[in-house]
Design an enzyme around this catalytic site. Sequence first.
Site, PDB file in Angstrom:
ATOM      1  N   GLU A 175       0.829  -1.223   0.000  1.00  0.00           N
ATOM      2  CA  GLU A 175       0.000   0.000   0.000  1.00  0.00           C
ATOM      3  C   GLU A 175       0.859   1.267   0.000  1.00  0.00           C
ATOM      4  OE1 GLU A 175      -3.820   0.189   0.205  1.00  0.00           O
ATOM      5  OE2 GLU A 175      -2.885   1.869  -0.807  1.00  0.00           O
TER       6      GLU A 175
ATOM      7  N   LYS B  95       4.955   4.223 -10.202  1.00  0.00           N
ATOM      8  CA  LYS B  95       3.671   4.111  -9.503  1.00  0.00           C
ATOM      9  C   LYS B  95       2.553   3.647 -10.445  1.00  0.00           C
ATOM     10  CE  LYS B  95       5.104   7.396  -5.956  1.00  0.00           C
ATOM     11  NZ  LYS B  95       5.259   8.816  -5.641  1.00  0.00           N
TER      12      LYS B  95
HETATM   13  N1  HSE Z   1       9.627  12.402  -4.281  1.00  0.00           N
HETATM   14  C1  HSE Z   1       8.376  11.721  -4.226  1.00  0.00           C
HETATM   15  C2  HSE Z   1       7.267  12.757  -4.454  1.00  0.00           C
HETATM   16  C3  HSE Z   1       8.223  11.020  -2.906  1.00  0.00           C
HETATM   17  O1  HSE Z   1       7.585  13.939  -4.604  1.00  0.00           O
HETATM   18  O2  HSE Z   1       6.105  12.403  -4.525  1.00  0.00           O
HETATM   19  C4  HSE Z   1       7.168   9.958  -2.861  1.00  0.00           C
HETATM   20  O3  HSE Z   1       7.420   8.873  -3.733  1.00  0.00           O
END
Ligand code: HSE
Length: 350
Positions: free
Chosen positions: A152, A227
């Site tokens: 998650e 992601k």
């Molecule tokens: N550097 C990433 C962001 C952190 O700015 O969302 C989370 O993966």
Amino acid sequence: MRRIALIGFGGVGQAFAAVLAERGEDLRREMGLDARIVAVSDPFKGAVYQEGGLDLRALSACVREKGSVDAYPEGPGVVRGLDSIATIQETAADTIVEVSPTLPGGEPSIGYCRAAFASGKHVITSNKGPAALGYAELSAAAKAVGAYFGIEGTVMSGTPSLWLGKAALAGNRISEIRGILNGTTNYMLTRMEEGLEYDDALGEAQQLGYAEAEPSSDVDGHDAQFKIVILAQHVLGVPLRLEQVQRTGIRDLTRKDVEAAVRAGSHWKLLARVEVDGSEVRASVGPVRVPSADALASVRGALNAITYQCDLMGPVTLVGAGAGRQETAFALLADLIRIEQRAATGRSLA
Ligand code: HSE
């Protein structure tokens, strides 16, 4: 009792230990979850194991005051110095919380997850490598031994983006997922709308700790690419690979572009998307001019958001934090609760 080994004791690992220390009693009382951290192993902060459960207050005091767990007090059954693999394989932990420092190729995290499943243990990780690059292998390995692969925290930290798509919306057919999945770039675009130049906005995002040390991961869209690959595999069940995602970052956007969009009633956003059309899957990460009426247009600052396009429900959007130690620690806790629920009921959707 659930026995947890923490592989990695950096910011997220320590935040998770702090949440369990603070909330352990409530979890026991309210949901019968008796969670103990029995082992910690970290290449920089040392390793300690105690089968009955470590004293979390003593553990965090050692790290805070001495920068290592070596000063953890002597006690019955205390074992020191186990490396990560020995901690996974040889301790009585049944759940491995994998929050180790990981490299772009996903190692050593993927190897730790593999070792845990080979030992029949559950894994919870907030590292994107195992979830994006090792998903097919690791989810099959988990299934083979009846273990849980909790990921998650890899997308939108503790904001339950994966759970929403996989469990809460189950029964719908989801044709598209689109989201603002990187906080740094959304913060930058918001500040550019407020008049900052690109470089100043990036400097601010770095100062506030949103951006990675090497900002290419954020501004060139690599983070969002990982992601969307996780979402496609986990929620849609399609075997999407990183190289199948068309990727563009926000480097070419200027303050003027961003301001012009606002004047025309829209907002530039770095959108990650995956669409399923029959057997065809299309995925991309890139800047999109989002009309003001779209729920994603009003998501400002470092917040993240995701919209599931569902056949029964239409569009469903979730907005929340996308990063942060405590927020990621909550994601680990959420997976731990799901492991417990699954053990109690014998089934789970996510
Ligand atoms: N550097 C990433 C962001 C952190 O700015 O969302 C989370 O993966």
